[in-house]
Design an enzyme around this catalytic site. Sequence first.
Site, PDB file in Angstrom:
ATOM      1  N   THR A 328      -1.847   1.799  -4.373  1.00 23.98           N
ATOM      2  CA  THR A 328      -2.669   1.661  -3.171  1.00 23.98           C
ATOM      3  C   THR A 328      -1.958   2.151  -1.916  1.00 23.98           C
ATOM      4  O   THR A 328      -0.732   2.286  -1.883  1.00 23.98           O
ATOM      5  CB  THR A 328      -3.062   0.185  -2.955  1.00 23.98           C
ATOM      6  OG1 THR A 328      -1.876  -0.580  -2.739  1.00 23.98           O
ATOM      7  CG2 THR A 328      -3.819  -0.351  -4.149  1.00 23.98           C
ATOM      8  N   CYS A 329      -2.748   2.363  -0.860  1.00 29.20           N
ATOM      9  CA  CYS A 329      -2.207   2.766   0.432  1.00 29.20           C
ATOM     10  C   CYS A 329      -1.820   1.530   1.234  1.00 29.20           C
ATOM     11  O   CYS A 329      -2.326   1.290   2.343  1.00 29.20           O
ATOM     12  CB  CYS A 329      -3.231   3.604   1.197  1.00 29.20           C
ATOM     13  SG  CYS A 329      -3.472   5.240   0.505  1.00 29.20           S
ATOM     14  N   ASP A 330      -0.966   0.737   0.691  1.00 25.54           N
ATOM     15  CA  ASP A 330      -0.461  -0.461   1.351  1.00 25.54           C
ATOM     16  C   ASP A 330       1.026  -0.567   1.066  1.00 25.54           C
ATOM     17  O   ASP A 330       1.442  -0.538  -0.090  1.00 25.54           O
ATOM     18  CB  ASP A 330      -1.192  -1.713   0.855  1.00 25.54           C
ATOM     19  CG  ASP A 330      -0.934  -2.918   1.742  1.00 25.54           C
ATOM     20  OD1 ASP A 330       0.249  -3.283   1.909  1.00 25.54           O
ATOM     21  OD2 ASP A 330      -1.908  -3.480   2.269  1.00 25.54           O
TER      22      ASP A 330
END
Length: 381
Positions: A328-330
Amino acid sequence: MTDRIREFLRNRRDDGPIMVVDLEVVAENFTKFARALPDTRVFYAVKANPAPEILNLLAEMGSCFDCASVVEIEQAMATGASADRISFGNTIKKEKDIARALQYGVRLFAVDCEAEVEKIARQAEILGARDAKVFCRFLQDCEGAEWPLSRKFGCAAEMAPRVLEHAHRLGLQAYGLSFHVGSQQTNMGAWDAALTTASSIFATLAERGIELKMVNMGGGFPTRYLKDVPAAEAYGAAIFEALTKHFGNRLPETIIEPGRGMVGNAGIIESEVVLISKKSDEDEVRWVYLDIGKFHGLAETMDEAIRYPIRTERDGDAVAPCVLAGPTCDSVDVMYEKKPYDLPVSLSIGDKVLIEATGAYTTTYSTVGFNGFAPLASVCI
């Protein structure tokens, strides 16, 4: 990995990560707990893995159920289990949920303060449920647990008599006590310390004319990750010895609530390598990104508390340290960086990676569509 899971994965064609549970392992685990403490009722912690196939199997084997919400109560009752096999074990409940549970016939409730007692008493009076029982959870040291519990649940031991006296005055049955020694507890002496406190509270309330009947000894029973853990039989022997030491010949009714120990070793996640890279030319540690991370089942890698066994199709080749991260983009979606894993140097994009002992607290910790990634798929065989 069992032969049944190996065969399933060999024939699998679906895309994306999946968690596979072998129900035969779950059945074996239940039998071990039941034999280890034959006079103790087993209340499976539904939150660990509420798959209907698991709940149905355990219901057929005679298990009871520890539920944290009305939805979990409904899931347990969908198996055909009667309400007297269900405990509403969450100490934080909306009053409308207490009412619903009472209407379903549930009579066993956890509390840890007077305000929670009052909610149950009000609804019990409205619904005529004069047989409602409460047990008070007290705080317990979690030393030795790989996933220690916070102070969110439970009260100081010296408060417990007051809470149960309040329940008694309001017409509820002050039924007993509960504690939890921490998840993935490898110190078998932890139960002895907690039962010391429990016996003292029993004696205090007996002096005040209130006879408690039950001790809920919680969960905490471990599954094997990277280190060996004692067998269920060893825990049973240690707990029984502690019970007889502190309660003598007047043993109370007892409950255990295995969750991780019931289903953890029954499940395996198959994932895929999405990317392998380095952060600089000088960096000796590779970053291996999988198609699963903290938001899609591996929340217990937080602070690297639970370190899962990891296998690849290239095991046996030379290895080097790797940071493991999710897709994910986290930026917090990193599983293991403080202590990297040694993985094969030959590992490549598209390779399958097996994350073992993931039958507990994975599907239930998976988000519903964060970043557009689907929740963790699961199947029971």
